[in-house]
Design an enzyme around this catalytic site. Sequence first.
Site, PDB file in Angstrom:
ATOM      1  N   CYS A 162     -84.451  -8.571 -76.210  1.00 58.68           N
ATOM      2  CA  CYS A 162     -84.685  -7.636 -75.134  1.00 58.68           C
ATOM      3  C   CYS A 162     -85.406  -8.339 -74.066  1.00 58.68           C
ATOM      4  O   CYS A 162     -85.343  -8.030 -72.730  1.00 58.68           O
ATOM      5  CB  CYS A 162     -85.892  -6.629 -75.444  1.00 58.68           C
ATOM      6  SG  CYS A 162     -85.040  -5.746 -77.049  1.00 58.68           S
TER       7      CYS A 162
ATOM      8  N   ARG B 200     -85.348 -12.164 -73.428  1.00 54.04           N
ATOM      9  CA  ARG B 200     -84.948 -13.244 -73.181  1.00 54.04           C
ATOM     10  C   ARG B 200     -83.332 -13.443 -73.480  1.00 54.04           C
ATOM     11  O   ARG B 200     -82.759 -12.790 -74.414  1.00 54.04           O
ATOM     12  CB  ARG B 200     -85.715 -14.303 -73.888  1.00 54.04           C
ATOM     13  CG  ARG B 200     -85.774 -14.366 -75.365  1.00 54.04           C
ATOM     14  CD  ARG B 200     -86.369 -15.416 -75.906  1.00 54.04           C
ATOM     15  NE  ARG B 200     -87.952 -15.059 -75.779  1.00 54.04           N
ATOM     16  CZ  ARG B 200     -88.898 -15.763 -74.773  1.00 54.04           C
ATOM     17  NH1 ARG B 200     -88.235 -16.840 -74.027  1.00 54.04           N
ATOM     18  NH2 ARG B 200     -89.804 -15.487 -74.542  1.00 54.04           N
TER      19      ARG B 200
ATOM     20  N   ASN C 151     -92.986 -10.240 -84.924  1.00 48.27           N
ATOM     21  CA  ASN C 151     -92.211 -10.709 -86.045  1.00 48.27           C
ATOM     22  C   ASN C 151     -90.882 -10.633 -85.637  1.00 48.27           C
ATOM     23  O   ASN C 151     -90.077 -11.440 -86.305  1.00 48.27           O
ATOM     24  CB  ASN C 151     -92.790 -10.007 -87.182  1.00 48.27           C
ATOM     25  CG  ASN C 151     -94.004 -10.479 -88.071  1.00 48.27           C
ATOM     26  OD1 ASN C 151     -94.000 -11.467 -87.983  1.00 48.27           O
ATOM     27  ND2 ASN C 151     -94.879  -9.436 -87.979  1.00 48.27           N
ATOM     28  N   ASP C 152     -90.349  -9.642 -84.814  1.00 46.08           N
ATOM     29  CA  ASP C 152     -88.886  -9.482 -84.768  1.00 46.08           C
ATOM     30  C   ASP C 152     -88.210 -10.738 -84.448  1.00 46.08           C
ATOM     31  O   ASP C 152     -87.178 -11.013 -84.630  1.00 46.08           O
ATOM     32  CB  ASP C 152     -88.669  -8.324 -83.799  1.00 46.08           C
ATOM     33  CG  ASP C 152     -88.745  -6.848 -84.401  1.00 46.08           C
ATOM     34  OD1 ASP C 152     -88.964  -7.077 -85.687  1.00 46.08           O
ATOM     35  OD2 ASP C 152     -89.044  -5.956 -83.867  1.00 46.08           O
TER      36      ASP C 152
ATOM     37  N   GLN D   1     -84.542 -12.686 -85.066  1.00 48.21           N
ATOM     38  CA  GLN D   1     -83.517 -12.557 -84.003  1.00 48.21           C
ATOM     39  C   GLN D   1     -83.134 -14.177 -83.899  1.00 48.21           C
ATOM     40  O   GLN D   1     -81.924 -14.484 -83.684  1.00 48.21           O
ATOM     41  CB  GLN D   1     -84.059 -12.399 -82.623  1.00 48.21           C
ATOM     42  CG  GLN D   1     -84.197 -10.875 -82.773  1.00 48.21           C
ATOM     43  CD  GLN D   1     -85.298 -10.360 -81.565  1.00 48.21           C
ATOM     44  OE1 GLN D   1     -85.996 -10.900 -81.135  1.00 48.21           O
ATOM     45  NE2 GLN D   1     -85.037  -9.146 -81.100  1.00 48.21           N
TER      46      GLN D   1
ATOM     47  N   ASN E 199     -78.980   2.425 -75.705  1.00 47.49           N
ATOM     48  CA  ASN E 199     -78.560   1.957 -76.957  1.00 47.49           C
ATOM     49  C   ASN E 199     -78.438   0.405 -77.325  1.00 47.49           C
ATOM     50  O   ASN E 199     -77.654  -0.106 -78.046  1.00 47.49           O
ATOM     51  CB  ASN E 199     -77.177   2.501 -77.227  1.00 47.49           C
ATOM     52  CG  ASN E 199     -76.165   2.249 -76.086  1.00 47.49           C
ATOM     53  OD1 ASN E 199     -75.841   3.441 -75.350  1.00 47.49           O
ATOM     54  ND2 ASN E 199     -75.948   1.004 -75.499  1.00 47.49           N
TER      55      ASN E 199
ATOM     56  N   MET F 153     -83.568  -3.003 -77.492  1.00 47.34           N
ATOM     57  CA  MET F 153     -84.935  -2.073 -77.802  1.00 47.34           C
ATOM     58  C   MET F 153     -84.836  -0.734 -77.995  1.00 47.34           C
ATOM     59  O   MET F 153     -85.445  -0.312 -79.042  1.00 47.34           O
ATOM     60  CB  MET F 153     -85.607  -2.253 -76.257  1.00 47.34           C
ATOM     61  CG  MET F 153     -87.118  -1.836 -76.495  1.00 47.34           C
ATOM     62  SD  MET F 153     -88.107  -3.180 -76.868  1.00 47.34           S
ATOM     63  CE  MET F 153     -88.224  -4.245 -75.629  1.00 47.34           C
ATOM     64  N   ALA F 154     -83.869  -0.066 -77.665  1.00 47.50           N
ATOM     65  CA  ALA F 154     -83.424   1.146 -78.395  1.00 47.50           C
ATOM     66  C   ALA F 154     -83.238   0.985 -79.785  1.00 47.50           C
ATOM     67  O   ALA F 154     -83.455   1.929 -80.425  1.00 47.50           O
ATOM     68  CB  ALA F 154     -82.056   1.823 -77.657  1.00 47.50           C
TER      69      ALA F 154
END
EC number: 1.2.1.70
Length: 401
Positions: free
Chosen positions: A50, A52, A98-99, A103, A172, A175-176
């Site tokens: 989201c 970078r 943490n996400d 990724q 969508n 981030m969504a």
Amino acid sequence: MIIMIPIYAITWNFRDTPEGFDKIVNNDYNYFESLCKKSSIDEFVILITCNRVEIYAYTRNEIDKDLFKDSLIYNYPESTMHLLRVASGLESMSIGENDIMRQVKEAYELSIKRKTSGKILSYIFKKALNVGKEVRTQTSISRGKTSIPAISLDICDNEYGINNKSILIIGNGKMATDFSRYLKEYRPGNVTIAGRSIDHARNLAVLYGYSYDSIKNLNNLIKNSDIIIAATSAGNYIVKDLGDLARNKYFIDISKPENIDPEISKYARLLSINEIGKILKRNEDEKKGEVEIAEVIINQEQKTIDEKLKEMMLDDVIAMFYKFANNVKKDELEELFLIQDFNDEQKKDIDAMTSSLINKILAPYTNSVKQFIKENKNFDYILNEYKKMLEQFMENIVKKL
């Protein structure tokens, strides 16, 4: 000692290149892959989140900077240091999130699937994932809610309540998607995904058992929702001029630029990205001590990477010796077997004997060369000169043959 190796990090991100990021963020993976191929990059891993878009590249060819406009390009060792910091959550908008680990892992796995990463980048990405895990184990940098969607929903739940509420997610994208995933733990009522592309909205909604609709029906969707979340990359207000329709509702806008007209705050609670940003800054200040510990871990691991890359570079040069010697052996044996008659067992024995001879002759020499180059303070210069000399030598020998 810093060694020169052609590893680059090409980045467009929210902090360092905000304008460039806004221009590039709507492009998909295939677009960035095509840029890498146009620039003849040998190995690459593409990371898209989201906040970078980054390309980690290993290449012997010069990077065409015109293809990567408005980006920031790190050379080695800053390139690998940047990746370690990204995987550790130090470069995230929300420190310690943490996400980003997931990724980075998914980006690396996709590069393997598409066969765009090789020995060098595989080593670096495995190291980055290990470092990210160690930082989170050795520090408290990832304690509590760390992602923007998680923080937003936590505030919303405390102020308004989410359980059994009707929720509308506008967007969508990534981030969504995060909002959709985090919402599950709050046990909401009906959740609807609204997007410009009904197909994309459907694909996201199906993943979580939600409803979907077109953004064309926005006002009606807002009317039937308690909580409205805007998470798109549109550069304008999508939600505006609601008047009394906004009353008693809760709005979350994590888009930048904003998607919800601030005037709505006159009628309803609006949790904006600017307000969330203040919370993130406070969290960052509280985690300064943990960041310092994380940086010590990262700096130490960078030294390990330096040493390992030296070994890998040396091994590549030494492998050139053996490759050349075995090619000469192959040519000579083919010529021998043409002029003299040997059975298969004899040919096998001769091949094994000559291979053993090559190894015994070259091993002491190559080991001493390897040790000399490794221990010399001008490692990079000597290695490159030695490699050029060896390549020229082989080229001349081949011409004579």
